[in-house]
Write a protein that holds these residues in place. Structure first.
Motif, PDB file in Angstrom:
ATOM      1  N   LEU A  76       1.708 103.666  -0.745  1.00  0.00           N
ATOM      2  CA  LEU A  76       2.996 103.133  -1.162  1.00  0.00           C
ATOM      3  C   LEU A  76       3.913 104.204  -1.729  1.00  0.00           C
ATOM      4  N   GLU A  77       3.352 105.269  -2.267  1.00  0.00           N
ATOM      5  CA  GLU A  77       4.187 106.327  -2.816  1.00  0.00           C
ATOM      6  C   GLU A  77       4.986 107.043  -1.735  1.00  0.00           C
ATOM      7  N   GLN A  78       4.498 107.017  -0.499  1.00  0.00           N
ATOM      8  CA  GLN A  78       5.179 107.703   0.585  1.00  0.00           C
ATOM      9  C   GLN A  78       6.324 106.883   1.178  1.00  0.00           C
ATOM     10  N   ALA A  79       6.368 105.588   0.884  1.00  0.00           N
ATOM     11  CA  ALA A  79       7.506 104.781   1.339  1.00  0.00           C
ATOM     12  C   ALA A  79       8.771 105.242   0.617  1.00  0.00           C
ATOM     13  N   GLY A  80       9.908 105.188   1.310  1.00  0.00           N
ATOM     14  CA  GLY A  80      11.157 105.544   0.653  1.00  0.00           C
ATOM     15  C   GLY A  80      11.453 104.639  -0.527  1.00  0.00           C
ATOM     16  N   ALA A  81      11.190 103.354  -0.346  1.00  0.00           N
ATOM     17  CA  ALA A  81      11.400 102.386  -1.423  1.00  0.00           C
ATOM     18  C   ALA A  81      10.511 101.177  -1.171  1.00  0.00           C
ATOM     19  N   LEU A  82      10.142 100.527  -2.249  1.00  0.00           N
ATOM     20  CA  LEU A  82       9.410  99.261  -2.175  1.00  0.00           C
ATOM     21  C   LEU A  82      10.273  98.183  -2.802  1.00  0.00           C
ATOM     22  N   ILE A  83      10.449  97.085  -2.090  1.00  0.00           N
ATOM     23  CA  ILE A  83      11.279  95.970  -2.554  1.00  0.00           C
ATOM     24  C   ILE A  83      10.361  94.809  -2.937  1.00  0.00           C
ATOM     25  N   LEU A  84      10.496  94.327  -4.143  1.00  0.00           N
ATOM     26  CA  LEU A  84       9.728  93.176  -4.614  1.00  0.00           C
ATOM     27  C   LEU A  84      10.620  91.941  -4.566  1.00  0.00           C
ATOM     28  N   VAL A  85      10.088  90.868  -3.949  1.00  0.00           N
ATOM     29  CA  VAL A  85      10.803  89.590  -3.891  1.00  0.00           C
ATOM     30  C   VAL A  85      10.174  88.648  -4.911  1.00  0.00           C
ATOM     31  N   SER A  86      10.992  88.139  -5.828  1.00  0.00           N
ATOM     32  CA  SER A  86      10.508  87.176  -6.820  1.00  0.00           C
ATOM     33  C   SER A  86      11.343  85.906  -6.737  1.00  0.00           C
ATOM     34  N   ALA A  87      10.816  84.825  -7.326  1.00  0.00           N
ATOM     35  CA  ALA A  87      11.512  83.536  -7.277  1.00  0.00           C
ATOM     36  C   ALA A  87      11.188  82.728  -8.529  1.00  0.00           C
ATOM     37  N   PRO A  88      12.126  81.881  -8.983  1.00  0.00           N
ATOM     38  CA  PRO A  88      11.882  81.005 -10.132  1.00  0.00           C
ATOM     39  C   PRO A  88      11.214  79.710  -9.679  1.00  0.00           C
ATOM     40  N   THR A  89      10.034  79.841  -9.116  1.00  0.00           N
ATOM     41  CA  THR A  89       9.360  78.694  -8.503  1.00  0.00           C
ATOM     42  C   THR A  89       9.267  77.489  -9.437  1.00  0.00           C
ATOM     43  N   PRO A  90       8.818  77.644 -10.701  1.00  0.00           N
ATOM     44  CA  PRO A  90       8.716  76.459 -11.559  1.00  0.00           C
ATOM     45  C   PRO A  90      10.043  75.729 -11.743  1.00  0.00           C
ATOM     46  N   ALA A  91      11.148  76.461 -11.870  1.00  0.00           N
ATOM     47  CA  ALA A  91      12.456  75.814 -12.038  1.00  0.00           C
ATOM     48  C   ALA A  91      12.825  75.001 -10.804  1.00  0.00           C
ATOM     49  N   VAL A  92      12.509  75.516  -9.620  1.00  0.00           N
ATOM     50  CA  VAL A  92      12.780  74.776  -8.389  1.00  0.00           C
ATOM     51  C   VAL A  92      11.921  73.520  -8.326  1.00  0.00           C
ATOM     52  N   LEU A  93      10.655  73.637  -8.687  1.00  0.00           N
ATOM     53  CA  LEU A  93       9.770  72.472  -8.667  1.00  0.00           C
ATOM     54  C   LEU A  93      10.252  71.409  -9.643  1.00  0.00           C
ATOM     55  N   ASP A  94      10.716  71.824 -10.815  1.00  0.00           N
ATOM     56  CA  ASP A  94      11.226  70.864 -11.784  1.00  0.00           C
ATOM     57  C   ASP A  94      12.469  70.149 -11.253  1.00  0.00           C
ATOM     58  N   ALA A  95      13.267  70.846 -10.449  1.00  0.00           N
ATOM     59  CA  ALA A  95      14.529  70.275  -9.970  1.00  0.00           C
ATOM     60  C   ALA A  95      14.351  69.362  -8.766  1.00  0.00           C
ATOM     61  N   VAL A  96      13.467  69.737  -7.833  1.00  0.00           N
ATOM     62  CA  VAL A  96      13.392  68.988  -6.564  1.00  0.00           C
ATOM     63  C   VAL A  96      11.994  68.469  -6.252  1.00  0.00           C
ATOM     64  N   GLY A  97      11.024  68.699  -7.127  1.00  0.00           N
ATOM     65  CA  GLY A  97       9.681  68.197  -6.878  1.00  0.00           C
ATOM     66  C   GLY A  97       8.795  69.205  -6.178  1.00  0.00           C
ATOM     67  N   ASP A  98       7.541  68.806  -5.941  1.00  0.00           N
ATOM     68  CA  ASP A  98       6.544  69.727  -5.399  1.00  0.00           C
ATOM     69  C   ASP A  98       6.885  70.248  -4.014  1.00  0.00           C
ATOM     70  N   ARG A  99       7.679  69.499  -3.256  1.00  0.00           N
ATOM     71  CA  ARG A  99       8.050  69.988  -1.924  1.00  0.00           C
ATOM     72  C   ARG A  99       8.913  71.242  -2.014  1.00  0.00           C
ATOM     73  N   GLY A 100       9.474  71.478  -3.194  1.00  0.00           N
ATOM     74  CA  GLY A 100      10.246  72.699  -3.394  1.00  0.00           C
ATOM     75  C   GLY A 100       9.444  73.964  -3.206  1.00  0.00           C
ATOM     76  N   LEU A 101       8.106  73.869  -3.298  1.00  0.00           N
ATOM     77  CA  LEU A 101       7.266  75.046  -3.034  1.00  0.00           C
ATOM     78  C   LEU A 101       7.493  75.558  -1.624  1.00  0.00           C
ATOM     79  N   ARG A 102       7.634  74.644  -0.672  1.00  0.00           N
ATOM     80  CA  ARG A 102       7.901  75.053   0.716  1.00  0.00           C
ATOM     81  C   ARG A 102       9.257  75.746   0.809  1.00  0.00           C
ATOM     82  N   LEU A 103      10.236  75.224   0.086  1.00  0.00           N
ATOM     83  CA  LEU A 103      11.577  75.797   0.135  1.00  0.00           C
ATOM     84  C   LEU A 103      11.589  77.218  -0.410  1.00  0.00           C
ATOM     85  N   VAL A 104      10.967  77.429  -1.569  1.00  0.00           N
ATOM     86  CA  VAL A 104      10.922  78.764  -2.166  1.00  0.00           C
ATOM     87  C   VAL A 104      10.208  79.741  -1.249  1.00  0.00           C
ATOM     88  N   ASN A 105       9.039  79.362  -0.769  1.00  0.00           N
ATOM     89  CA  ASN A 105       8.273  80.279   0.076  1.00  0.00           C
ATOM     90  C   ASN A 105       8.975  80.556   1.397  1.00  0.00           C
TER      91      ASN A 105
END
Length: 544
Positions: A449-478
């Motif tokens: 990984l040190e040889q890559a020019g850059a590493l991009i990390l993707v994060s998401a507020p999964t719990p907030a989405v689940l609280d707003a739209v229910g467990d099916r929101g897991l599919r939406l986030v992913n």
């Protein structure tokens, strides 16, 4: 608390606490096929439609959405460029399967859309009605043959419209995406559900890019009566699921409407028909996993109850404001870095998709990538954060956030940064080289990984989405995370970069290192970009 939150937490901690069954070992000799096989289903080859000279990857990624309708050649072109097999590859790289690739049973075939851990496909079904070029029915796309296999004859589009609950009332052409869990779980067991929900987003993003490059209209729905569609396709809910429905605007009618049918209107009454065609399973032993069964069952709850407009945007805006404030460094780390305007690569969308591949250990820090290339890559990945075109996606807020670990980028000091897409700015979080941290928290041996020019990390507020739209929101986030990976994979060759994506990292360490709110903003994917060694030993045989 719904089960989706517990599942998301188990995924977050799997680098330290293995998901059950912890002692599972894949039986590679008894692996399933990479595509469904219906031996008794008649099939017909699909035509191809090479994208026009104006259909660039940049237009698909960054351009305005089109309004034109599909034709059979356009549909065939989109399916071939997204999920059809386009070549056989045999290159010297650092992945563990290198020794078996020369043998045909283990051959490595390429396609335009990425997926977690190999070419484990999402099932693509075309449900066609009377406005299309074929006799109405249900067809399954055979990826190795670039053909449609007819599973049912007759117009069952009223059943699909009924399942969508008011969406696409004037549509009688649909692509329906299904997942057979065993096709991925044979390798990933309980982790499989996390992977296939990302795979769904990657495929939808490929179609968004391809259709946008062609000036075509394309949308998608993730909330619908899944039980009704499962019955239509003859699926067992414990073994398979329906993950997305894509209404197709067909050419030949006025915008927003379909050509009149022989009776003058689209049939409204569902038929109750069921696909009777049976696939032939290759595996002698098919296993079920309790965790997969439970998370799938959880995401089925409320599947037909589409979230109200604005609910998700409000939840995301509140969550991101809180999470960004909490993750602010305690003291000054360095000056923000303003990136140049993203490039607009001229490479065609087909060429970009066929050039897509994982680098697997070929990265080199010399020469460094340019700041313009980094800006282009980040803009592409960020563009997927709203799942544009998805009916349930947010209107303005993003489902994802990007952090960047810079190793070798001209004009950008090494360090970890938070990316602000609107300001096109990198905000320093950790100063100095980060290679030691990246490699220590990566599980496999196929990347330096040190040889890559850059590493991009993707994060998401999964719990907030689940609280707003229910467990099916897991599919939406992913799905949004998977879409980000596909956007990056597509833009990388157009921008002159190599690319690789990985799930095997210690998410908890990234949470601690970047100061993210524990359990509220989840690191879900790492994506590497940069330069590759020149003139590598490689073999790439095009078959399409």
């Amino acid at each position: 608390m719904g089960y989706a939150r517990a599942y998301a937490s188990a995924v977050l901690w799997r680098g330290r606490v293995p998901m059950e069954p912890a002692d599972f070992v894949p039986d590679w000799a008894d692996r399933p096929r990479k595509d469904k096989y219906f031996p008794d289903a008649p099939h017909f080859p699909l035509p191809d439609c090479p994208p026009g000279p104006a259909a660039s990857a940049a237009r698909g990624l960054f351009g305005p959405r089109g309004e034109d309708g599909f034709t059979l050649p356009l549909l065939g072109g989109m399916l071939r460029d997204s999920y059809g097999l386009t070549g056989r590859r045999l290159g010297v790289q650092a992945n563990s399967d290198l020794g078996t690739l020369p043998r045909y049973p283990h051959a490595n075939f390429s396609r335009g859309t990425a997926s977690g851990g190999g070419l484990y496909p999402i099932g693509i079904h075309w449900v066609s009605g009377p406005s299309g070029p074929l006799t109405p029915g249900v067809h399954h796309y055979s990826t190795p043959h670039h053909s449609m296999r007819r599973l049912l004859t007759g117009d069952v589009t009223p059943d699909v419209r009924a399942a969508l609950g008011g969406l696409a009332e004037d549509c009688d052409q649909f692509l329906v995406l299904t997942v057979k869990f065993w096709q991925n779980a044979f390798k990933y067991n309980s982790f499989a559900y996390h992977v296939v929900t990302m795979d769904t987003g990657a495929l939808l993003e490929t179609w968004r890019i391809w259709a946008g490059a062609q000036g075509l209209h394309l949308g998608a729905a993730l909330w619908f009566d899944e039980e009704r569609l499962g019955r239509l396709f003859g699926l067992s809910a414990e073994e398979e699921g329906v993950f997305a429905v894509v209404p197709l605007r067909w050419a030949g009618g006025p915008a927003g409407a379909l050509p009149a049918t022989p009776t003058g209107a689209l049939p409204a009454t569902p038929t109750g028909a069921v696909v009777r065609a049976k696939e032939q399973e290759r595996s002698r032993l098919v296993l079920g996993f309790e965790t997969v069964r439970r998370i799938h069952e959880a995401t089925l709850e409320g599947a037909a109850e589409r979230p109200a407009a604005g609910v998700l945007d409000a939840a995301l805006e509140e969550a991101w404001a809180r999470l960004r404030a909490a993750a602010e460094p305690a003291g000054p780390v360095g000056e923000p870095v303003r990136l140049p305007e993203p490039q607009q690569p001229s490479m065609g969308v087909r060429e970009a998709l066929r050039a897509r591949r994982s680098s697997f250990g070929r990265f080199t820090g010399r020469p460094a990538m340019s700041a313009g290339q980094l800006s282009t890559a980040l803009a592409a990945a960020a563009s997927a954060g709203r799942l544009e075109g998805c009916e349930e996606g947010p209107a303005t807020a993003s489902l994802t956030r990007l952090h960047v670990f810079v190793n070798h980028v001209e004009g950008v000091p090494a360090g970890a940064y938070a990316y602000d897409a609107e300001a096109r700015t990198l905000r320093p979080v950790k100063a100095g080289p980060q290679g030691w941290f990246l490699q220590r928290n990566y599980f496999l041996d196929n990347y330096n990984l040190e040889q890559a020019g850059a590493l991009i990390l993707v994060s998401a507020p999964t719990p907030a989405v689940l609280d707003a739209v229910g467990d099916r929101g897991l599919r939406l986030v992913n799905a949004a995370v998977g879409a980000a990976s596909q956007a990056l994979y597509t833009v990388a060759p157009a921008a002159g970069l190599a690319c690789g994506v990985a799930l095997g990292f210690d998410s908890v360490s990234y949470t601690e290192h970047l100061g993210l709110v524990d359990g509220e903003e989840l690191p879900l994917l790492i994506m590497m970009i940069g330069q590759e060694h020149r003139s590598p030993a490689d073999f790439d045989h095009a078959i399409a």
